[in-house]
Enzyme design. Structure first.
Site, mmCIF file in Angstrom:
data_model
loop_
_atom_site.group_PDB
_atom_site.id
_atom_site.type_symbol
_atom_site.label_atom_id
_atom_site.label_comp_id
_atom_site.label_asym_id
_atom_site.label_seq_id
_atom_site.Cartn_x
_atom_site.Cartn_y
_atom_site.Cartn_z
ATOM 1 N N GLY A 71 4.759 -2.900 -12.627
ATOM 2 C CA GLY A 71 5.482 -4.678 -11.380
ATOM 3 C C GLY A 71 3.934 -5.109 -10.905
ATOM 4 O O GLY A 71 4.572 -6.385 -12.043
ATOM 5 N N THR A 72 3.008 -5.193 -10.718
ATOM 6 C CA THR A 72 2.104 -5.850 -10.515
ATOM 7 C C THR A 72 1.615 -6.357 -11.603
ATOM 8 O O THR A 72 1.527 -7.927 -11.885
ATOM 9 C CB THR A 72 0.812 -5.436 -9.986
ATOM 10 O OG1 THR A 72 1.708 -4.602 -8.562
ATOM 11 C CG2 THR A 72 -0.533 -5.621 -9.376
ATOM 12 N N ASN A 150 11.643 -7.633 -1.237
ATOM 13 C CA ASN A 150 11.544 -5.335 -0.962
ATOM 14 C C ASN A 150 11.356 -5.248 0.554
ATOM 15 O O ASN A 150 11.630 -4.093 0.844
ATOM 16 C CB ASN A 150 10.952 -5.099 -1.614
ATOM 17 C CG ASN A 150 8.770 -6.444 -1.289
ATOM 18 O OD1 ASN A 150 9.206 -7.565 -1.703
ATOM 19 N ND2 ASN A 150 7.643 -6.099 -1.068
ATOM 20 N N GLN A 178 12.891 -5.236 -7.273
ATOM 21 C CA GLN A 178 13.633 -4.390 -6.694
ATOM 22 C C GLN A 178 15.122 -4.119 -6.889
ATOM 23 O O GLN A 178 15.844 -3.827 -6.458
ATOM 24 C CB GLN A 178 13.716 -4.777 -5.050
ATOM 25 C CG GLN A 178 12.646 -4.588 -4.291
ATOM 26 C CD GLN A 178 12.225 -3.173 -3.980
ATOM 27 O OE1 GLN A 178 13.201 -2.066 -4.347
ATOM 28 N NE2 GLN A 178 10.448 -2.340 -3.867
ATOM 29 N N SER A 198 9.543 -2.531 -12.352
ATOM 30 C CA SER A 198 8.466 -1.924 -12.514
ATOM 31 C C SER A 198 9.485 0.278 -12.266
ATOM 32 O O SER A 198 10.439 -0.140 -12.100
ATOM 33 C CB SER A 198 8.338 -1.998 -10.566
ATOM 34 O OG SER A 198 7.778 0.072 -10.375
ATOM 35 N N THR A 236 -2.983 1.456 -24.964
ATOM 36 C CA THR A 236 -2.170 2.425 -25.692
ATOM 37 C C THR A 236 -1.308 2.831 -24.899
ATOM 38 O O THR A 236 -1.584 2.647 -23.238
ATOM 39 C CB THR A 236 -3.251 3.376 -26.322
ATOM 40 O OG1 THR A 236 -4.426 3.308 -27.062
ATOM 41 C CG2 THR A 236 -2.446 4.884 -26.297
ATOM 42 N N CYS A 324 -1.611 -2.374 7.866
ATOM 43 C CA CYS A 324 -2.810 -2.328 8.514
ATOM 44 C C CYS A 324 -4.312 -3.007 7.194
ATOM 45 O O CYS A 324 -4.211 -2.567 6.448
ATOM 46 C CB CYS A 324 -3.126 -1.021 8.237
ATOM 47 S SG CYS A 324 -4.028 -0.481 9.518
HETATM 48 N N1 PLP Z 1 7.836 -6.631 -6.626
HETATM 49 C C1 PLP Z 1 8.121 -5.783 -5.634
HETATM 50 C C2 PLP Z 1 9.542 -6.935 -5.318
HETATM 51 C C3 PLP Z 1 7.940 -4.634 -5.344
HETATM 52 O O1 PLP Z 1 8.448 -4.306 -4.224
HETATM 53 C C4 PLP Z 1 6.513 -4.023 -5.790
HETATM 54 C C5 PLP Z 1 6.692 -3.545 -5.151
HETATM 55 O O2 PLP Z 1 6.875 -2.637 -4.139
HETATM 56 C C6 PLP Z 1 6.173 -4.432 -7.077
HETATM 57 C C7 PLP Z 1 6.370 -6.010 -7.284
HETATM 58 C C8 PLP Z 1 4.602 -4.245 -7.359
HETATM 59 O O3 PLP Z 1 5.359 -2.718 -8.025
HETATM 60 P P1 PLP Z 1 4.240 -1.596 -8.651
HETATM 61 O O4 PLP Z 1 3.880 -1.222 -7.736
HETATM 62 O O5 PLP Z 1 5.389 -1.309 -9.352
HETATM 63 O O6 PLP Z 1 2.847 -2.370 -9.383
#
Ligand code: PLP
Length: 385
Positions: A71-72, A150, A178, A198, A236, A324
């Site tokens: 996702g990131t 999330n 999500q 993700s 890859t 934290c």
């Molecule tokens: N976007 C949302 C809404 C998420 O909840 C998350 C992960 O918690 C991410 C992006 C990031 O995804 P990943 O952990 O696959 O990098």
């Protein structure tokens, strides 16, 4: 002690069927899909099949699916890739409640001279669509708004937003990390240009994701190198991960509505039981527009971390609304953006369920929660005599 897992928005259990599908790709079919030999070509076809399964779940063309590391990376690619392909437009519109994978990138771009508008939300976490519309102008390159949050599970009216944004000639991205597997999507009939997925949020493996890119969307690649993914994402391929994600999508699509209705009933039972049996507890978020699996509840006079520790003693995994950071507990930016008071935000717990939860687990948790809350309140210096 049995583990009761209510932290599925953090990550999910890999489905057994997914693991079985992945296993042969480590030691048996380990070829590189870019190789010319038949052994590698076989792997390339497995990637193709996974791409089709993902496309079937989200209702798009397989050629619109780009594999990423999660996702990131999908979010980073969408935001940076659109901006760098946009030439003379330098404005991004987003919201204050996005995941850091979007928010941090936008703030970095702001430091580099781009204009970033972070839309506020109301006490339930809802957006003002008139405010969004008034912000779209000739300088706007991208609007990026998450499909569902999330932390609270709030679902934004993304189809309406996508139509509003794209009708003004602006690219629209949504973080649906999500959402995929919980809400039925049909991207062929939507105005969404880019959408992030993700693997580990839908019972697939960690370290793999997808960026859906509508045909014709201008996007510069984020990862440069080889010609994988038709030159749109070098490196890859994570073949076991991709094949696992394909299987996870196939499973999610099979009984999407039935599974999610079951999860919603369990979530509602848990939420009602806690709110009824724990005085001084309240719901955070938009009760009527939420993911079926998420509930976020605040408990007055006590800290979320203390609740988590006691839940952990009973084998129950949940998460709190604080993070934290550098040794101090920062309340969630999402709850703060909603105007939840500092101490209430500190006392919040998120329970996020999945199809693997059972009614017995819900009953057990409803029974334990009042004991935990009372035990902590007895120690709290803030409770009125
Ligand atoms: N976007 C949302 C809404 C998420 O909840 C998350 C992960 O918690 C991410 C992006 C990031 O995804 P990943 O952990 O696959 O990098």
């Amino acid at each position: 002690m049995k583990t009761i897992y209510f932290d599925n928005n953090a990550t999910t259990k890999v489905a057994e069927e997914v693991l079985e599908e992945m296993k042969p790709l480590f030691c048996r079919f380990y070829g590189n899909p870019s190789s010319m030999h038949t052994f590698g070509g076989h792997i390339g076809r497995q990637i193709g099949r996974a791409r089709e399964k993902i496309a079937a779940l989200i209702g798009c063309d397989a050629a619109e699916v780009i594999f990423t590391s999660g996702g990131t990376e999908s979010d980073n690619t969408a935001v940076k890739g659109v901006l760098s392909a946009a030439y003379n437009r330098r404005k991004i519109i987003t919201t204050r409640v996005e995941h850091p994978a979007v928010l941090t990138v936008c703030r970095e771009l702001e430091n580099q001279g781009y204009t970033v508008v972070e839309l506020p939300v109301d006490r339930q976490g809802r957006l003002d669509l008139d405010q969004l519309e008034s912000q779209i102008d000739d300088d706007t390159a991208l609007v990026t708004i998450m499909y569902a949050n999330n932390e609270t599970g709030n679902v934004f009216p993304i189809e309406t937003i996508a139509e509003m944004v794209t009708s003004r000639g602006v690219v629209f991205h949504t973080d649906a990390v999500q959402v995929v597997g919980k809400i039925k999507l049909n991207l062929a009939e939507s105005n969404i240009d880019l959408l992030s997925i993700s693997g580990h949020k839908l019972h697939g493996p960690k370290g793999v994701g997808v960026l859906y890119v509508r045909k014709g969307t201008r996007l510069s690649p984020f990862m440069l190198g080889g010609h994988q993914e038709s030159g749109r994402r070098a490196g890859t391929e994570n073949v076991p991960g991709i094949v696992g994600l394909g299987k996870a999508c196939e499973l999610a699509g099979k009984n999407l509505e039935e599974e999610n209705n079951k999860v919603r009933l369990l979530r509602d039972k848990l939420e009602d039981g806690i709110l009824k049996n724990c005085p001084g507890s309240s719901l955070n978020g938009d009760k009527n527009n939420r993911l079926p699996n998420t509930t976020n509840i605040s408990f007055e006079y006590i800290e979320g971390e203390a609740i988590l520790l006691l839940l952990d003693r009973y084998g129950i995994c949940a998460s709190s609304g604080s993070a934290c950071t550098s040794g101090s507990l920062e309340p969630s930016h999402v709850l703060r953006a909603m105007g939840v008071p500092f101490t209430t935000a500190h006392g919040s717990i998120r329970f996020s369920l999945s199809r693997y939860n059972s009614e017995q687990e819900i009953d057990y948790t409803i029974e334990k929660m009042p004991k935990i809350v009372n035990q902590l309140r007895e120690l709290s210096p803030f409770v009125a005599e």
